[in-house]
Design a protein around this motif. Structure first.
Motif, mmCIF file in Angstrom:
data_model
loop_
_atom_site.group_PDB
_atom_site.id
_atom_site.type_symbol
_atom_site.label_atom_id
_atom_site.label_comp_id
_atom_site.label_asym_id
_atom_site.label_seq_id
_atom_site.Cartn_x
_atom_site.Cartn_y
_atom_site.Cartn_z
ATOM 1 N N LEU A 13 45.927 30.350 -41.426
ATOM 2 C CA LEU A 13 47.174 30.306 -40.661
ATOM 3 C C LEU A 13 48.382 30.349 -41.590
ATOM 4 C CD1 LEU A 13 48.435 29.840 -37.784
ATOM 5 C CD2 LEU A 13 48.575 27.417 -38.423
ATOM 6 N N ILE A 15 52.727 30.527 -41.085
ATOM 7 C CA ILE A 15 53.830 30.477 -40.124
ATOM 8 C C ILE A 15 55.123 30.767 -40.879
ATOM 9 C CG2 ILE A 15 55.062 29.119 -38.387
ATOM 10 C CD1 ILE A 15 52.550 27.385 -38.112
ATOM 11 N N THR A 48 55.722 21.780 -37.933
ATOM 12 C CA THR A 48 55.556 23.209 -37.626
ATOM 13 C C THR A 48 54.084 23.521 -37.377
ATOM 14 O OG1 THR A 48 57.495 23.845 -38.926
ATOM 15 C CG2 THR A 48 55.828 25.541 -38.564
ATOM 16 N N ARG A 51 52.962 22.073 -33.958
ATOM 17 C CA ARG A 51 53.438 22.845 -32.803
ATOM 18 C C ARG A 51 52.673 24.150 -32.611
ATOM 19 N NH1 ARG A 51 58.698 21.255 -34.793
ATOM 20 N NH2 ARG A 51 58.897 23.317 -35.755
ATOM 21 N N ALA A 52 51.937 24.565 -33.622
ATOM 22 C CA ALA A 52 51.163 25.808 -33.487
ATOM 23 C C ALA A 52 50.015 25.649 -32.495
ATOM 24 C CB ALA A 52 50.609 26.234 -34.858
ATOM 25 N N ARG A 55 51.439 26.464 -29.194
ATOM 26 C CA ARG A 55 52.341 27.620 -29.301
ATOM 27 C C ARG A 55 53.793 27.274 -28.989
ATOM 28 N NH1 ARG A 55 49.736 32.422 -26.034
ATOM 29 N NH2 ARG A 55 51.778 33.296 -26.531
ATOM 30 N N ASN A 57 55.941 26.843 -31.205
ATOM 31 C CA ASN A 57 56.756 27.623 -32.142
ATOM 32 C C ASN A 57 57.203 28.949 -31.543
ATOM 33 O OD1 ASN A 57 56.645 25.788 -34.357
ATOM 34 N ND2 ASN A 57 54.577 26.471 -34.819
ATOM 35 N N ASP A 58 56.502 29.414 -30.506
ATOM 36 C CA ASP A 58 56.893 30.663 -29.849
ATOM 37 C C ASP A 58 58.303 30.581 -29.271
ATOM 38 O OD1 ASP A 58 54.265 31.184 -30.417
ATOM 39 O OD2 ASP A 58 53.704 31.828 -28.399
ATOM 40 N N THR A 65 53.696 34.138 -36.620
ATOM 41 C CA THR A 65 52.463 33.476 -37.017
ATOM 42 C C THR A 65 51.383 34.513 -37.296
ATOM 43 O OG1 THR A 65 52.989 31.548 -35.651
ATOM 44 C CG2 THR A 65 50.691 31.819 -36.288
ATOM 45 N N ASN A 77 45.921 32.677 -28.569
ATOM 46 C CA ASN A 77 46.840 33.767 -28.222
ATOM 47 C C ASN A 77 46.352 34.562 -27.026
ATOM 48 O OD1 ASN A 77 48.948 33.482 -30.187
ATOM 49 N ND2 ASN A 77 47.490 34.152 -31.733
#
Length: 257
Positions: A13, A15, A48, A51-52, A55, A57-58, A65, A77
């Motif tokens: 991952l 970001i 950060t 929050r992934a 999602r 962060n979207d 990402t 996703n």
């Protein structure tokens, strides 16, 4: 850790905020029905990274990402975003109750998902407040504004609000940092109860809290470009008593951070 069921699998991952890489090449498995703490110095991408998982962060412009996060073996996703955030609740650093009654705060999520029956809503509100260890304190005041509660009560109300839509994961970003020591211990006791049914991932600067409350601990640090990366991840007792990396030992012992 391979013997346990993984709720999340994270692979390579990254970001980015625009061109800045905030989180670099994280691969980690999050164990189901356990508490995983994420520790590390300020600015190393812990929130950060947290929050992934749902999602969040979207919602931030210019965030990009790469890599893979799987929940229950499915790429997040490819999951409906509403369903993902329903199943992966989030508790923030400061309590954020709505300027509504205690009842309406907890009923908000079920209503948003189409539930209209007051009988069903009342059952969900009562059960959620029980599960958040708040029912006995507010059962006679459900019509009062949530803003009249103490800070610790407000945070448990936010947990009840998250639980009302029956998530299987709870993300907690410094949930006790704004609370007094007694309220902090109540949140920790609540986490230990909730992990019987939920997977909990918590970001905390409080190393004692991580040591007391979590089953697993991930230590993050920053590289020379200020990108957060995973130093090591293991059972909490091993991280705090026999870390593999000297930099982890230095952080745990307070030599930096």
């Amino acid at each position: 850790m391979a013997d346990f069921v993984h709720k999340f699998t994270v692979e390579n991952l990254h970001i980015f905020y625009g061109v800045f890489c905030a989180v670099r090449d994280i691969s980690i498995d999050i164990t189901e029905k356990a508490i995983t703490s994420i520790i590390g110095p300020s600015g190393c991408g812990k929130s950060t990274f947290l929050r992934a998982f749902n999602r969040m962060n979207d919602l931030i412009p210019q965030v990009r990402t790469t890599g893979l996060i799987k929940k229950d073996s499915a790429d997040i996703n490819g999951v409906d975003i509403v369903e993902l955030r329903k199943s992966v609740g989030m508790i923030f650093q400061r309590p954020n109750p709505f300027p509504k009654s205690i009842f309406d705060n907890v009923a908000y999520g079920p209503r948003a998902h189409g539930l209209k029956s007051m009988v069903d809503l009342s059952e969900i509100v009562e059960q959620s407040l029980h599960n958040a260890a708040l029912w006995d304190e507010v059962k006679d005041d459900l019509g009062k504004s949530a803003l009249t509660l103490s800070g610790g009560q407000q945070q448990r109300l936010c947990i009840a609000r998250a639980l009302a839509v029956k998530p299987d994961v709870l993300l907690m970003d410094e949930p006790a940092s704004a609370l007094d020591p007694i309220s902090t211990l109540k949140i920790e006791e609540l986490m230990l109860t909730l992990k019987q049914d939920l997977t909990i991932v918590i970001v905390t600067h409080n190393l004692q809290q991580a040591a007391r409350a979590s089953d697993y601990t991930a230590f993050f640090n920053m590289d020379e470009d200020r990108a957060g990366y995973l130093v090591e991840y293991d059972e909490t007792t091993k991280i705090f008593t026999a870390p593999k990396e000297k930099i982890t030992e230095d952080y745990i012992s307070g030599r930096f951070g």
